[in-house]
Design an enzyme around this catalytic site. Structure first.
Site, PDB file in Angstrom:
ATOM      1  N   GLY A   1      -4.516   6.013  15.833  1.00 32.14           N
ATOM      2  CA  GLY A   1      -4.396   6.424  14.437  1.00 32.14           C
ATOM      3  C   GLY A   1      -3.025   7.039  14.212  1.00 32.14           C
TER       4      GLY A   1
ATOM      5  N   GLN B   1       3.010  12.490   9.929  1.00 31.81           N
ATOM      6  CA  GLN B   1       3.468  12.513  11.332  1.00 31.81           C
ATOM      7  C   GLN B   1       4.816  11.798  11.500  1.00 31.81           C
ATOM      8  OE1 GLN B   1      -0.617  11.126  12.867  1.00 31.81           O
ATOM      9  NE2 GLN B   1       0.208  12.306  14.572  1.00 31.81           N
TER      10      GLN B   1
ATOM     11  N   HIS C   1      -9.707  13.216  11.645  1.00 26.15           N
ATOM     12  CA  HIS C   1      -8.493  13.746  12.278  1.00 26.15           C
ATOM     13  C   HIS C   1      -7.262  13.339  11.451  1.00 26.15           C
ATOM     14  CE1 HIS C   1      -5.923  14.426  16.037  1.00 26.15           C
ATOM     15  NE2 HIS C   1      -5.120  13.724  15.258  1.00 26.15           N
TER      16      HIS C   1
HETATM   17  O1  K1U Z   1      -1.803  11.490  16.458  1.00 30.05           O
HETATM   18  C1  K1U Z   1      -2.763  10.947  15.985  1.00 30.05           C
HETATM   19  O2  K1U Z   1      -3.262  11.334  14.952  1.00 30.05           O
HETATM   20  C2  K1U Z   1      -3.369   9.775  16.732  1.00 30.05           C
HETATM   21  C3  K1U Z   1      -4.468  10.147  17.706  1.00 30.05           C
HETATM   22  C4  K1U Z   1      -5.797   9.829  17.045  1.00 30.05           C
HETATM   23  C5  K1U Z   1      -7.023  10.434  17.655  1.00 30.05           C
HETATM   24  C6  K1U Z   1      -7.380  10.218  18.966  1.00 30.05           C
HETATM   25  C7  K1U Z   1      -8.539  10.763  19.490  1.00 30.05           C
HETATM   26  C8  K1U Z   1      -9.359  11.513  18.686  1.00 30.05           C
HETATM   27  C9  K1U Z   1      -8.990  11.748  17.384  1.00 30.05           C
HETATM   28  C10 K1U Z   1      -7.846  11.199  16.864  1.00 30.05           C
HETATM   29  C11 K1U Z   1      -4.262   9.308  18.953  1.00 30.05           C
HETATM   30  O3  K1U Z   1      -4.250   8.122  18.893  1.00 30.05           O
HETATM   31  S1  K1U Z   1      -4.050  10.147  20.461  1.00 30.05           S
HETATM   32  C12 K1U Z   1      -3.953   8.808  21.652  1.00 30.05           C
HETATM   33  C13 K1U Z   1      -5.274   8.192  21.953  1.00 30.05           C
HETATM   34  O4  K1U Z   1      -6.304   8.771  21.677  1.00 30.05           O
HETATM   35  C14 K1U Z   1      -5.329   6.861  22.592  1.00 30.05           C
HETATM   36  C15 K1U Z   1      -4.190   6.188  22.976  1.00 30.05           C
HETATM   37  C16 K1U Z   1      -4.292   4.938  23.585  1.00 30.05           C
HETATM   38  C17 K1U Z   1      -5.512   4.373  23.798  1.00 30.05           C
HETATM   39  C18 K1U Z   1      -6.659   5.027  23.442  1.00 30.05           C
HETATM   40  C19 K1U Z   1      -6.572   6.273  22.832  1.00 30.05           C
HETATM   41 ZN    ZN Z   2      -3.035  13.572  15.116  1.00 29.29          ZN
END
Ligand code: K1U
Ligand code: ZN
Length: 174
Positions: free
Chosen positions: A46, A51, A136
């Site tokens: 996401g 951001q 989120h």
């Molecule tokens: O920064 C952000 O808002 C993105 C965030 C979204 C999120 C992840 C988990 C729970 C709530 C919201 C991310 O994408 S962090 C990276 C991540 O979770 C991920 C990266 C690669 C593969 C799978 C997951």
């Molecule tokens: Zn975030």
């Protein structure tokens, strides 16, 4: 398409309330494409416009696994129209809070109304990881980070580590 730099906490631009989008036009679609490319490269599931330093109510999400076709979801001016009483705990991460993860409790199911990439009004129900990521990313539009859901002790510990990491990275570059 372009990779955009992702702001890292405690950048004050991450604390602003983003402005409603007035039109889904070609420049906004270009921003959506750039945000998707930035999110895929990070990698993340996401990304919200604040951001990448753009104070607009826009977010992108893609929960497809590496071996699945891409399934991008772009939400403009999203609003929660219903949330469940039932809650869910998920260990969240954030590209603006790199290398830190923590359990956050949120409603388990949500209904979200938004305008899509084709300027169509839509309303969808979400549960599981999608419900968590929608909430989120919508928090980012209101200047809220997942660490704001933690105790002040845990939040300040994480933010202090991010400041220290930034100072170390700056001095390494000299
Ligand atoms: O920064 C952000 O808002 C993105 C965030 C979204 C999120 C992840 C988990 C729970 C709530 C919201 C991310 O994408 S962090 C990276 C991540 O979770 C991920 C990266 C690669 C593969 C799978 C997951
Ligand atoms: Zn975030």
């Amino acid at each position: 398409m372009a990779h955009l730099p992702i702001l890292v906490a405690p950048d004050p631009r991450l604390k602003l309330k983003a402005k409603a989008v007035e039109a889904v036009d070609a420049p906004l679609r270009r921003l959506m494409d750039d945000m998707l490319e930035t999110m895929y490269a990070a990698p993340g599931i996401g990304l919200a416009a604040p951001q990448v330093g753009v104070s607009k109510r826009l977010l992108v999400i893609d929960l497809a696994k590496d071996d699945e076709p891409k399934a991008p979801l772009c939400m403009v001016n999203p609003e929660l129209t219903w949330v469940s009483d039932e809650e869910n705990t998920y260990e969240e991460g954030c590209l603006s809070v790199p290398e830190h993860y923590a359990d956050v409790v949120r409603p388990a199911r949500v209904r979200v109304r938004f305008v899509d990439r084709n300027n169509e009004k839509r309303e969808i129900d979400a549960d599981g990881l999608l419900a968590t990521v929608i909430q989120h990313e919508m928090d980012h539009l209101d200047g809220v980070l997942f660490v704001d859901h933690l105790t002040s002790l845990k939040r300040n510990m994480i933010l202090r580590k991010l400041v220290k990491a930034r100072k170390t990275a700056g001095s390494d570059a000299l």
